[in-house]
Scaffold this active site. Sequence first.
Site, short mmCIF file in Angstrom:
data_model
loop_
_atom_site.label_atom_id
_atom_site.label_comp_id
_atom_site.label_asym_id
_atom_site.label_seq_id
_atom_site.Cartn_x
_atom_site.Cartn_y
_atom_site.Cartn_z
N SER A 172 0.99 -1.22 0.11
CA SER A 172 0.01 -0.12 -0.01
C SER A 172 0.91 1.28 -0.02
O SER A 172 1.62 1.37 -1.06
CB SER A 172 -1.08 0.18 1.37
OG SER A 172 -1.91 1.12 1.16
N HIS A 199 -2.96 -1.19 -3.07
CA HIS A 199 -3.94 -0.30 -2.87
C HIS A 199 -3.89 0.83 -3.84
O HIS A 199 -3.11 1.96 -3.45
CB HIS A 199 -4.22 0.11 -1.53
CG HIS A 199 -4.15 -0.80 -0.35
ND1 HIS A 199 -4.06 -0.66 0.76
CD2 HIS A 199 -4.78 -2.24 -0.66
CE1 HIS A 199 -4.38 -2.00 1.35
NE2 HIS A 199 -4.68 -2.79 0.51
N MET A 293 -0.04 1.26 5.32
CA MET A 293 -0.83 1.56 6.45
C MET A 293 -1.82 0.54 6.67
O MET A 293 -2.37 0.18 5.66
CB MET A 293 -1.06 2.92 6.51
CG MET A 293 -2.48 3.57 5.51
SD MET A 293 -2.78 5.15 5.61
CE MET A 293 -1.43 5.90 5.11
N ASP A 296 -4.31 -4.86 6.30
CA ASP A 296 -4.85 -5.53 5.09
C ASP A 296 -3.61 -6.60 4.75
O ASP A 296 -2.31 -6.10 4.88
CB ASP A 296 -5.07 -4.73 3.99
CG ASP A 296 -5.71 -5.63 2.87
OD1 ASP A 296 -6.46 -6.44 3.01
OD2 ASP A 296 -5.68 -5.22 1.59
#
Length: 356
Positions: A172, A199, A293, A296
């Site tokens: 991410s 992401h 962050m 996930d």
Amino acid sequence: MVVDDSAIARGIVVRTLQEEPGIEVVASVPNGLMALKAMAAHDMDVVVLDIEMPELDGLAALPRLLEAKPNLKVIMVSSASQRDADISLKTMAMGAADYVAKPSAGLGGAESFRAELVRKVRAHAASRKPAPKRPPREKPPVREVAATAPVPIRRRAAAEKRCPELIAIGSSTGGPQALAEVLRDLAPRITQPILITQHMPATFTTLLAEHMSRYSGRPAAEARDGETIEAGRIYIAPGGKHLLVEPRAAGGLLVRLDDGPPENSCKPAVDPMLRSLARVFGEKLLVVILTGMGNDGLKGCEVVAREGGRVLAQDRETSVVWGMPGAVAQAGLCEEILPLRQIGPAIARIAGGEGK
């Protein structure tokens, strides 16, 4: 500091941030030249920087801001157009910490944009490392290892002796730079398919695939529903879809793109990909969790570990944000927690047939 030539957009961003406890906007300026002047007058941790501006745009201002304050965290703000998405990816290679895509309908009612912006400002401010200081002569620096020391892992012992048939990577915040380094470092003998969930919104993932193809020297593209997974290729989850797999009746695997709800506030999300892969590959799966962050990938890695798969995570020191890899590491799911530069060689060691 907020830097945007649109007074309306600048006002919305400033109000959004000022309403949050613990965040103070110390400067709000319309272009890069004024941003550089404001840098000298104010102490700041994070800059929210627009790309398109007169006099000195975000692309030109970024290196000068980072030269003036190397530990500054710069979050680029751009439209979701292909041009601006491409520029955003280039700025991260230049040192920008992150990006937020402006909604096409404008900022007025864009709650998701504002929530993402606040979340990223907080995360980057918290992760900002202080500028390096010269240690006192009588007290040489002591290296702290506790934060990244290996933790107990839970996996089937047989997994160590199996060569993985597929490699999955989740990332991410800071991911595009980390992915580029990992893929660039992979040895040519690694021919397993690589599935990546980063992401990112649509358009950005299309360009990410192009960048990864250049960095890795391997064919890389957004995954397409129903296509066959082939050796030596990189498949990237498209923005707005979860990347899954299913076995073919005639053998091999098919890509399945899932339009289900977000998980961990993300779509695509790492967890659905890992659950899907763990069911098919079991102990023949290698997972790498890079900087990002949130958490996930944690639940997906729990499934991977139960099925005997192997998990590597990026260490705290080299992560832009140690959220995703930290969650997996602290849960005891990793067999190795590594600096970014060691991850490519570790993949090559494991996937190249070690202990096969």
